[in-house]
Design a protein around this motif. Structure first.
Motif, short mmCIF file in Angstrom:
data_model
loop_
_atom_site.label_atom_id
_atom_site.label_comp_id
_atom_site.label_asym_id
_atom_site.label_seq_id
_atom_site.Cartn_x
_atom_site.Cartn_y
_atom_site.Cartn_z
N THR A 125 0.79 -1.27 -0.01
CA THR A 125 -0.10 -0.03 -0.04
C THR A 125 0.95 1.44 0.03
O THR A 125 0.33 2.60 -0.08
N GLY A 126 2.17 1.09 0.05
CA GLY A 126 3.11 2.24 0.24
C GLY A 126 4.66 1.81 -0.04
O GLY A 126 4.55 0.42 0.11
N ALA B 85 -4.33 -4.78 -0.40
CA ALA B 85 -3.78 -3.60 -0.78
C ALA B 85 -5.29 -3.15 -1.29
O ALA B 85 -5.15 -1.80 -1.79
N LEU B 86 -6.22 -3.78 -1.77
CA LEU B 86 -7.32 -3.37 -2.36
C LEU B 86 -8.46 -2.87 -1.38
O LEU B 86 -9.51 -2.59 -1.78
N THR B 87 -8.16 -3.04 -0.38
CA THR B 87 -9.22 -2.68 0.78
C THR B 87 -9.58 -1.28 1.09
O THR B 87 -10.40 -0.65 1.80
N HIS C 160 -7.40 2.85 -4.09
CA HIS C 160 -6.16 2.29 -4.75
C HIS C 160 -6.07 2.66 -6.46
O HIS C 160 -7.08 2.44 -6.99
N ASP C 161 -5.09 2.75 -6.78
CA ASP C 161 -4.61 2.95 -8.06
C ASP C 161 -4.04 1.60 -8.48
O ASP C 161 -2.86 1.19 -8.37
N PRO C 162 -4.64 1.00 -9.63
CA PRO C 162 -4.29 -0.49 -10.04
C PRO C 162 -2.72 -0.43 -10.52
O PRO C 162 -2.04 -1.17 -10.09
N VAL D 20 -0.51 -0.17 -7.30
CA VAL D 20 -0.46 -1.57 -6.58
C VAL D 20 0.54 -2.51 -7.41
O VAL D 20 1.38 -3.07 -6.55
N ARG D 21 0.38 -2.59 -8.84
CA ARG D 21 1.39 -3.41 -9.36
C ARG D 21 2.82 -3.06 -9.10
O ARG D 21 3.56 -3.81 -8.82
N ARG D 22 2.83 -1.71 -9.22
CA ARG D 22 4.56 -1.30 -9.09
C ARG D 22 4.83 -1.62 -7.56
O ARG D 22 6.02 -2.16 -7.51
N LEU D 23 4.00 -1.20 -6.83
CA LEU D 23 4.48 -1.37 -5.33
C LEU D 23 4.60 -2.84 -4.98
O LEU D 23 5.33 -3.12 -4.12
#
Ligand code: AMP
Ligand code: TRP
Length: 361
Positions: free
Chosen positions: A11-12, A45-47, A50-52, A55-58
């Motif tokens: 998430t970060g 991370a989808l709770t 979020h930006d899809p 999330v992929r990058r992180l």
């Protein structure tokens, strides 16, 4: 051998809190003494909003940082949660064992939901059910120990309760896990706001040390840490939270004891300086390894692919067993359906007989 499972959510950017509270223990201790799995828990991370693409990058970055922290795929299994369907499969069964009251009592849910509502936003249902998915993560692997920071202790307690309840109702299916917390730095606090945890995505950015911060940035953040109004350096978490946090960070990075170390300091400035250098010394090799791994993305992908395959093989039988235990019919392949038709016919006859009996009453 003991089974260990833990995870981190993308998430970060990962922080010093993640490292001292969890990752370091995984790399230095757990992977050497147990059959361990470490997971980038991307479904979690989808709770929240979020930006899809982020999330992929992180998720990739978190996996790379797990390896940079010293996790060795020859010793442990590193994988991404969404690559193994068993987590979501088991989560639903556990939702049928958990109660809504139990979910609403979770501290993290109460805090995050309140914050979201204050901002005028809505709260995703998955934020409420998230600890059940976390329990599924843990229970799917027959986990004995869950090394986490202090903020996750309540969630691991829930996983224990759900395992026990499921076993009692439906027969022994799950290992009942327990949390293991680090002796020092189980809760690293925000440097600017020592009353709150150093979280990846909280509102006090300058008080967060990220694992990929340049040494100069780390030094600046540490030197600007909020201390307390007193003068002497004493270890008192309740009365002097800012100083206690710096002592814990220093102790965790150098392998000392925060109370004993306080005696060596006559001023806050000297403590900050040593704590800053200790953090830089811990992060430098990690960052060097991170740079190497980034130069070879194929390697990280291979680790994650192999990890998911191994994890699937471990989780599948446990989750299948839970499906049977709770009363779900096994999937019927053609051959199995033929073999089972006797049982099915018997069951039909029995229920027809029961219906006739009921009609006669
Ligand atoms: P999360 O960032 O919430 O996915 O957390 C991943 C792991 O790091 C969990 O075991 C947390 O308990 C741990 N952790 C996160 N923040 C901190 C912190 N400030 N201090 C100690 N442990 C932490
Ligand atoms: N909820 C944990 C956190 O926020 C992350 C997590 C998800 C986890 N599933 C887990 C940790 C299973 C340990 C075991 O930090």
């Amino acid at each position: 051998m003991k089974r260990v499972f833990s995870g981190v959510k993308p998430t970060g950017h990962l922080t010093l809190g993640n490292y001292l509270g969890a990752l370091r223990q995984w790399a230095e201790v757990d992977q050497h003494r147990a059959d361990s799995l470490f997971c980038v828990v991307d479904l979690h991370a989808l709770t929240v909003d979020h930006d899809p693409a982020r999330v992929r990058r992180l998720s990739r970055q978190a996996a790379t940082l797990l390896l940079a922290s010293g996790l060795d795929p020859d010793l442990c299994t590193v994988f991404v949660q969404s690559h193994v369907d068993e987590h979501a499969r088991l989560s639903y069964l556990l939702e049928c064992v958990a109660t809504d009251g139990e979910m609403r009592r979770m501290i993290q849910y109460k805090e995050k939901a309140a914050r979201e509502r204050e901002r005028g936003g809505s709260v995703r249902l998955s934020l409420l059910t998230y600890p059940v998915l976390m329990a599924a993560d843990i229970l799917a692997y027959g986990t004995h120990e869950v090394p986490v920071g202090d903020d996750q202790a309540q969630h691991v307690e829930l996983a224990r309760d759900l395992a026990g309840r499921f076993n009692q109702r439906y027969g022994h299916t799950f290992v009942v896990p327990k949390a293991t917390l680090p002796a020092v730095a189980a809760r690293v606090m925000n440097l600017q706001e020592p009353a709150s945890k150093m979280g990846k995505s909280d509102d006090f950015g300058p008080g967060i040390v990220y694992l990929l911060d340049e040494p100069e940035v780390v030094r600046r953040k540490m030197m600007r840490a909020v201390t307390d109004s007193g003068r002497e350096v004493v270890y008192d978490r309740a009365g002097r939270p800012g100083v206690a946090n710096l002592l814990e960070i220093l102790a965790a990075c150098t392998g000392g004891d925060p109370a004993a170390m306080s005696a060596g300091y006559g001023s806050y400035g000297a403590l900050k300086k040593d704590a800053a250098e200790a953090v830089v010394a811990v992060l430098e090799p990690l960052q060097a390894r991170h740079r190497e791994l980034c130069a070879d993305p194929g390697y990280v992908e291979r680790v994650l692919r192999d990890g998911a395959e191994k994890a699937r093989g471990m989780a599948r039988p446990v989750v299948d067993r839970a499906y049977r235990a709770i009363g779900l019919l096994p999937p019927l392949t053609e051959a199995a359906a033929d073999a089972q038709s006797g049982i099915t016919a018997e069951a039909v006859t029995a229920s027809a007989a029961e219906a006739a009996l009921n009609a006669a009453r």
